[in-house]
Design an enzyme around this catalytic site. Sequence first.
Site, PDB file in Angstrom:
ATOM      1  N   GLU A 109     -14.694   4.787 -11.262  1.00  0.00           N
ATOM      2  CA  GLU A 109     -15.814   4.015 -12.493  1.00  0.00           C
ATOM      3  C   GLU A 109     -15.399   4.616 -13.850  1.00  0.00           C
ATOM      4  O   GLU A 109     -14.502   6.104 -13.732  1.00  0.00           O
ATOM      5  CB  GLU A 109     -17.088   5.464 -11.890  1.00  0.00           C
ATOM      6  CG  GLU A 109     -17.271   6.771 -12.134  1.00  0.00           C
ATOM      7  CD  GLU A 109     -16.040   7.132 -11.654  1.00  0.00           C
ATOM      8  OE1 GLU A 109     -15.873   7.433 -10.359  1.00  0.00           O
ATOM      9  OE2 GLU A 109     -15.197   8.426 -12.602  1.00  0.00           O
ATOM     10  N   LYS A 164      -5.739  11.544 -19.488  1.00  0.00           N
ATOM     11  CA  LYS A 164      -6.396  11.051 -18.039  1.00  0.00           C
ATOM     12  C   LYS A 164      -5.338   9.903 -17.175  1.00  0.00           C
ATOM     13  O   LYS A 164      -4.888  10.579 -15.912  1.00  0.00           O
ATOM     14  CB  LYS A 164      -7.000   9.535 -18.300  1.00  0.00           C
ATOM     15  CG  LYS A 164      -8.399  10.749 -18.964  1.00  0.00           C
ATOM     16  CD  LYS A 164     -10.179  10.024 -18.664  1.00  0.00           C
ATOM     17  CE  LYS A 164     -11.247  10.654 -19.199  1.00  0.00           C
ATOM     18  NZ  LYS A 164     -11.779  11.405 -20.355  1.00  0.00           N
ATOM     19  N   SER A 221      -6.795  16.894 -26.026  1.00  0.00           N
ATOM     20  CA  SER A 221      -6.554  16.035 -25.292  1.00  0.00           C
ATOM     21  C   SER A 221      -6.197  14.663 -24.741  1.00  0.00           C
ATOM     22  O   SER A 221      -5.994  13.940 -23.927  1.00  0.00           O
ATOM     23  CB  SER A 221      -8.028  15.845 -24.565  1.00  0.00           C
ATOM     24  OG  SER A 221      -9.373  16.142 -25.106  1.00  0.00           O
TER      25      SER A 221
HETATM   26  C1  LIG Z   1     -12.464  12.206 -20.358  1.00  0.00           C
HETATM   27  C2  LIG Z   1     -11.877  12.740 -22.336  1.00  0.00           C
HETATM   28  C3  LIG Z   1     -11.914  14.368 -21.885  1.00  0.00           C
HETATM   29  C4  LIG Z   1     -13.119  14.797 -20.970  1.00  0.00           C
HETATM   30  O1  LIG Z   1     -12.498  15.340 -19.668  1.00  0.00           O
HETATM   31  P1  LIG Z   1     -12.046  16.394 -18.664  1.00  0.00           P
HETATM   32  O2  LIG Z   1     -12.221  16.156 -17.491  1.00  0.00           O
HETATM   33  O3  LIG Z   1     -12.667  17.562 -19.130  1.00  0.00           O
HETATM   34  O4  LIG Z   1     -10.554  16.558 -19.288  1.00  0.00           O
HETATM   35  C5  LIG Z   1     -11.884  15.131 -22.762  1.00  0.00           C
HETATM   36  N1  LIG Z   1     -10.897  14.359 -23.886  1.00  0.00           N
HETATM   37  C6  LIG Z   1     -10.384  13.300 -23.495  1.00  0.00           C
HETATM   38  C7  LIG Z   1      -9.245  12.506 -24.684  1.00  0.00           C
HETATM   39  C8  LIG Z   1     -11.062  12.496 -22.851  1.00  0.00           C
HETATM   40  O5  LIG Z   1     -10.934  10.794 -22.956  1.00  0.00           O
END
Ligand SMILES: *Cc1c(COP(=O)(O)O)cnc(C)c1O
Length: 393
Positions: free
Chosen positions: A107, A85, A375
């Site tokens: 948000e 993010k 992610s």
């Molecule tokens: C917020 C988040 C997601 C989901 O958001 P996307 O916009 O679909 O990437 C996935 N993995 C983590 C670690 C997150 O914090």
Amino acid sequence: MKYEGKFGKYGGIFVPELLIPAIEELEEAFYKFKDDEEFMNELHFYLKEFASRPTGLYYAENLSNELGCKIYLKREDLLHTGAHKINNAIGQGLLAKYMGKTELIAETGAGQHGIATAVIGAKLGLKVKIFMGSKDVERQKLNVFRMELSGAEVIPVDMGSKTLKDSINEAFRYWISNLDTSHYLIGTTMGPHPYPSMVKFFQSVIGKEAREQILEKENKLPDTVIACVGGGSNSIGIFSGFVDDEDVDLIGVEAAGDGIDTNEHGATLTKGTEGILHGSLSIVLQDEDGQINDTSSVSAGLDYPGVGPEHAYLQSSGRAKYVPITDKEALNAFRLLCETEGIIPALESSHAVAYAVKYAKQEENKGKTIIVNLSGRGDKDMFTVAKELGVSI
Ligand SMILES: *Cc1c(COP(=O)(O)O)cnc(C)c1O
């Protein structure tokens, strides 16, 4: 407007008339500065020095041996604040600054996007207001404190379900009355044009790096790229590096909660229907009257009843495939990665790992080279995992 922001029939701009000037101003600034050398140099500076890019492409040897495939992990979990993010928060924060704005609005549901926005606000000297459902404020006290430590003001939203979708409406409302000074920093590939294209641009660094790294390590492209899908930003980021390579399979993994009534979880593309949510046409989870469903998954970051319009397009064109994974499967994958590789993934990312495990076990996929986008890291999920495992910490 310069562009329509359509992906096939999806996307577009569905907002109150009052917001159009702000969207126009944002579109113009984005397309101007993304080709501006000074802006891009500064962006790369912060991605490298503040967020710690590039992230590694890690060969998970133990896991690979166990599964009979070659599994690489793109290590977005190693970034500052613990997830992808921050890539988008840096990009839009910097853009807001170049636009002469003094305040960021965002948000947040679980709080991860709120934290990314709060830290970049602190770094760039911008005021930050975070809208958060009052239920989420209560559930995520630690993250609220983290945001406040970075100087952000957290505003509890008491409307509706007191969770993410109501705080999005509230953030839009505040933006309308403060257009001159504020930028609404949306955290995923949703919202009206130009947000889906802009967030993709700022997250495409994941795919760009992963492509170069796999070519260097394997001397060929991967067979398959797997990423989890909430709103769709980490997935669109890594997919963008491979979408033009027809032979690379792209798989998005959605949250199916307890797997029983999947219409009430985050498995939007698997279970949803066409509809307009938060400013664009996409696939959404809704009832027969068009009321948006409340969702529930073990991973708060995948708990969103909509999905970015480009994913709706990639699904309809057949270029990408979307599959559901249950809470239980994600938790098993979480433990498997901890035990085999010593890496503690976020529960969101564990959904991608879980599908990779399932996929690798299928006979026709033996020996394939797979990139899984990790992610984020799992530190934030310790209490949830402990509770699910029946352990007290
Ligand atoms: C917020 C988040 C997601 C989901 O958001 P996307 O916009 O679909 O990437 C996935 N993995 C983590 C670690 C997150 O914090």
